[in-house]
Design a protein around this motif. Structure first.
Motif, PDB file in Angstrom:
ATOM      1  N   ASP A 210       0.799  -1.222   0.000  1.00 29.01           N
ATOM      2  CA  ASP A 210       0.000   0.000   0.000  1.00 29.01           C
ATOM      3  C   ASP A 210       0.833   1.274   0.000  1.00 29.01           C
ATOM      4  O   ASP A 210       0.283   2.378   0.105  1.00 29.01           O
ATOM      5  CB  ASP A 210      -0.943   0.028   1.212  1.00 29.01           C
ATOM      6  CG  ASP A 210      -0.191  -0.111   2.535  1.00 29.01           C
ATOM      7  OD1 ASP A 210       1.063  -0.123   2.516  1.00 29.01           O
ATOM      8  OD2 ASP A 210      -0.848  -0.225   3.589  1.00 29.01           O
ATOM      9  N   LYS A 212       2.937   2.331   2.296  1.00 26.75           N
ATOM     10  CA  LYS A 212       3.195   2.883   3.622  1.00 26.75           C
ATOM     11  C   LYS A 212       4.404   2.182   4.240  1.00 26.75           C
ATOM     12  O   LYS A 212       4.522   0.962   4.203  1.00 26.75           O
ATOM     13  CB  LYS A 212       1.989   2.703   4.536  1.00 26.75           C
ATOM     14  CG  LYS A 212       0.742   3.422   4.053  1.00 26.75           C
ATOM     15  CD  LYS A 212      -0.427   3.171   4.998  1.00 26.75           C
ATOM     16  CE  LYS A 212      -1.688   3.882   4.529  1.00 26.75           C
ATOM     17  NZ  LYS A 212      -2.835   3.601   5.426  1.00 26.75           N
ATOM     18  N   THR A 215       3.774  -0.626   6.801  1.00 29.58           N
ATOM     19  CA  THR A 215       3.515  -1.991   6.330  1.00 29.58           C
ATOM     20  C   THR A 215       4.794  -2.816   6.344  1.00 29.58           C
ATOM     21  O   THR A 215       4.791  -3.986   6.747  1.00 29.58           O
ATOM     22  CB  THR A 215       2.905  -1.944   4.920  1.00 29.58           C
ATOM     23  OG1 THR A 215       1.708  -1.155   4.940  1.00 29.58           O
ATOM     24  CG2 THR A 215       2.592  -3.343   4.426  1.00 29.58           C
TER      25      THR A 215
END
Length: 822
Positions: A210, A212, A215
């Motif tokens: 995603d 980020k 993550t």
């Protein structure tokens, strides 16, 4: 006798020569970023510095801007990213004058804008760099050693200043193509750009990521996460390149070692600061590596180590695997004893017999006198290495039969402790390992001293907080209560969370929890005052809303800008009813006997100390035998990652799944995931109900000439209805004396309360006067009064007086032998 090979025993002049040789051995090209970084890292080892930095004029020519740094984060010493060339600062002064500046704590404290730093006293050196097309620059170094940089240290720093050469300017600053397995992290947003090769290393498909950084961090093995965070958090990262190894958990459940090389690029031209670098499979890389880079990683890990145990774990992580050691022990030196704080491996059987005989608690506490060789190493204060076969006392020989390294840990002019590293099979000590051990000892010693002070102050803070809270909770009729308090680990300031359990007359109990704004001595003092005030108002007999209103007026009248939140619950144990008053605090959470839970969001008032004339409405709480009432502060249900509503729902879910029969275990389980960035107070009460409900009757005494006779008649009727007949005369006489006392010596309303429970009779008379009755010390035969209280004392098993709503209640109890016949 076998000679002992010692590191650090050579003359100081030899250190300057070794620094010259180390600079000549650099194989990187002049002007390359790698060479500049290597020069600064070597300055850490040879000049006794904990932080080195290079500044050069910026593009506009009015600032000295940070180009590269090595060592612990500069925030520990208040060192900035840039300094005005025309301003007053050690870097700018050295650059303009072309002369070095050597400053101690006193001179640093006199600089404009100087503030206390987390690292405390330190020394700073600023040396001008040789002129170059870029306009020269400045080398800055920081040391925590007592006395700062000595003559040899200064010579080494001058050598390194002459060896500094700058990489070429970055040009336009546009993004350049990144190498394979690379990433680019925007420090302001946490968004990260990665390539497919890096995702493959993490075991992720492109459509599963995603963007980020959280993550990727979530896949890190928990033990390695703090060290990794010290690199990817802007507050900890220094300008320049860093390298470390860490483990991740792949979707298959297997662990993989990865090596990260990253460089923080400062913000410029409106673009955010970026962390760019590569990630590689560490298992495919050669062992060994740059030992100076390992010192750099250890310095970064120690900079964020808060406690003594954190320091020990950082040392174990940095040394055991690179050195292929079989065991490492880190110990603090307290007087003539070594108090071990970290053992790796932790099993007692892995350590010598003399250590096991001194195993007093979780860790051993070994006397130094049992290890004279270690005692001598500590006295000399230098790292020592003993190869396999060296005759040593059993306490040390069994630590490293294949080789033993002892690292005294110096700090603040004394020995903070020692680190012992042992091998089971013969081990060859190379030059790189010796340099790693020597540099690591100084870093670990300084960190150990800071951590010891942190632990001691944190324990003092916790002890102060505990003295302001109830030492133990009182036993409750028909209920069980437990409480827990966790101080924050994010700082060293005492918090303002509190709880209390207050037994009240007539089988009532008040549950109180609150939180004073702030984490400092003022908040703690105010917390103690508010807890005392609420207890005093409750014991006076006021209803819950009046208790909280009085506390609010008290706080608004104090000379403070702080406010407090509070939740006050009055429980009638006999009737199974409860009334709740909230002043800006979290609502109670109820767990019903069937396991369902409710977050009782009742109407509440503002926090205490905000508005003088504020309403604090009372709301009923439904209680059945087996109901659990949970009161907590926001530290348990709110954090930067968790909204309060979500935290309350999580608390309710955990409470519903718990076994209320073991309330202490329930409290411990609820605190397992507590946010330690804030104080946490938790109060649980399980309402079981009284085994036998009391019988009660009340009578408002009329102020008429025959008032006492009416009170006796009311009492007689109640006793007859309850089947009491063996002691009616004693009970009636007590009623007569207490009612007479109230009518004669007070004004206003008088109330008579009769209670029968468990064959024990209680007579209570309440009036509007706060003055307690006084038992006479002596009465003459001719006296006509003063015998009433003496009669009450003679006829009852116990008697007393309690404040009630501005007045008082005088009560007496006596046991009953048996019921009346007819």
């Amino acid at each position: 006798m076998t000679d002992v090979v010692s590191e650090g025993g050579a003359e100081r002049s030899t250190r300057t020569l070794r620094a010259e040789l180390a600079l000549k051995a650099l194989r990187t090209d002049l002007g390359s970023p790698e060479r500049l970084r290597s020069v600064l890292e070597q300055a850490l080892v040879y000049a006794g510095a904990t932080l080195t930095l290079v500044y050069a004029p910026g593009d506009r020519g009015d600032q000295l801007c940070l180009i590269e740094s090595a060592g612990v984060p500069r925030a520990l010493y208040g060192v900035r990213d840039s300094y005005p060339l025309s301003g007053v600062s050690p870097a700018a002064d050295a650059y303009r004058a072309g002369q070095p500046r050597w400053l101690g704590p006193a001179e640093l404290a006199r600089l404009p804008g100087a503030r206390p730093t987390p690292a405390g006293d330190h020394w700073l050196a600023a040396l001008p760099l040789p002129p170059d097309p870029r306009g020269g620059g400045c080398l800055v170094a920081v040391s925590e050693r007592p006395g700062g940089f000595d003559t040899e240290d200064r010579k080494c720093l001058e050598l390194f200043a002459e060896a500094v050469s700058f990489p070429p300017p970055s040009g336009t600053g546009e993004s350049e193509p990144l190498p394979s397995s690379s990433f680019s992290l925007a420090m302001d947003s946490g968004r990260v750009e990665v390539d497919d090769e890096m995702l493959r290393l993490f075991g992720l498909a492109p459509d599963e990521f995603d963007g980020k950084v959280e993550t990727l961090l979530s896949m890190t093995v928990p033990e390695d996460l703090p060290t990794l965070m010290s690199v990817v958090e802007a507050d900890h990262m220094s300008i320049g390149e860093r390298e470390l190894e860490f483990r991740i958990l792949q979707p298959s459940g297997d662990q993989r070692w990865l090596r990260l090389r990253a460089r923080l690029l400062p913000a410029a031209d409106g673009r955010p600061a970026r962390l760019v670098g590569t990630v590689a499979d560490a298992s495919k890389l050669r062992s060994g590596g740059n030992e100076v880079a390992r010192v750099q990683r250890l310095a970064a890990a120690l900079a964020t180590a808060g406690t003594v145990r954190d320091v020990g774990q950082a040392v174990v992580t940095a040394l055991r695997r690179p050195l292929n050691a079989d065991r490492i022990a880190l110990a603090e030196l307290e007087g003539d004893r070594l108090v071990v704080t970290v053992l790796d491996p932790p099993e007692p059987e892995s350590w010598p017999e003399v250590w096991r005989t001194e195993w007093r608690s979780e860790w051993p506490d070994a006397p130094v006198r049992t290890m004279p060789t270690l005692e001598a190493a500590l006295r000399e204060g230098r790292a020592a290495i003993w190869p396999a076969g060296t005759p040593l006392e059993a306490a040390l020989a069994d630590v490293g039969p294949g080789g033993l390294a002892v690292l005294p840990l110096p700090a603040g002019g004394r020995m903070a402790g020692a680190c012992l590293i042992g091998w089971d099979t013969p081990h060859d000590f190379g030059p790189d390992e010796r340099a790693l051990l020597t540099a690591s000892a100084g870093l670990a010693g300084q960190a150990l001293m800071r951590a010891h002070a942190f632990d001691a102050e944190h324990e003092l803070v916790g002890m102060l907080q505990r003295t302001l809270l109830p030492r133990r909770l009182p036993p409750l009729p028909g209920a069980e209560a437990v409480a827990r308090y966790l101080p924050t680990t994010a700082g060293l300031e005492v918090g303002g969370d509190w709880y209390d359990v207050i037994p009240l007359p007539d089988n009532h109990v008040a549950l109180v929890i609150g939180d004073v704004q702030g984490h400092n001595a003022q908040a703690a003092t105010l917390m103690g005052q508010m807890r005392t005030a609420l207890r005093a108002y409750a014991v006076e007999g006021h209803p819950p809303d009046v208790v909280v209103s009085h506390a609010n007026r008290l706080l608004t009248g104090m000379e403070t800008d702080l406010f407090a939140t509070c939740c006050y619950v009055d429980v009638d144990m006999a009737e199974g009813t409860a009334w709740c008053v909230r002043a800006g605090h979290l609502p109670p959470v109820l767990r019903h006997p069937d396991g369902t839970t409710d977050i009782v969001v009742t109407e509440g008032g503002p926090p205490l100390g905000v508005i003088t004339q504020a309403d604090f409405p009372m709301s009923p709480l439904p209680l059945r035998p087996g109901t659990v009432v949970a009161l907590t502060t926001d530290g348990l249900v709110e954090s930067s990652e968790l909204e309060m509503d979500d935290g309350l729902r999580r608390l309710a879910g955990q409470l519903g799944a718990a076994d209320p029969a073991h309330l202490g275990l329930v409290a411990d389980a609820l605190l397992a995931d507590a946010n330690r960035g804030d104080d946490v107070a938790l109060l649980l009460m399980r309402y079981d109900g009284l085994d036998l409900r009391p019988l009660r009757e009340s009578w408002t005494v009329w102020r008429v000439p025959e008032a006492v006779r009416h009170a006796r008649r009311f009492t007689r009727r109640a006793l007859r209805a309850w089947g009491v007949g063996d002691e009616p005369d004693a009970i009636l006489l007590i009623v007569s004396e207490l009612v007479t006392n109230a009518l004669v010596h007070t004004d206003g309303q008088v109330r008579l309360d009769l209670t029968l429970i468990n064959d024990r009779m209680r007579v209570a008379v309440a009036d509007s006067s706060p003055r307690s009755p006084v038992k006479p010390t002596s009465i003459g035969w001719e006296a006509t009064g003063g015998r009433g209280i003496l009669l009450v004392e003679a006829l009852s098993a116990t008697w007393g007086t309690v404040p009630v709503s501005g007045g008082k209640q005088v009560w007496a109890e006596l046991p009953l032998i048996g019921p009346i016949g007819d």
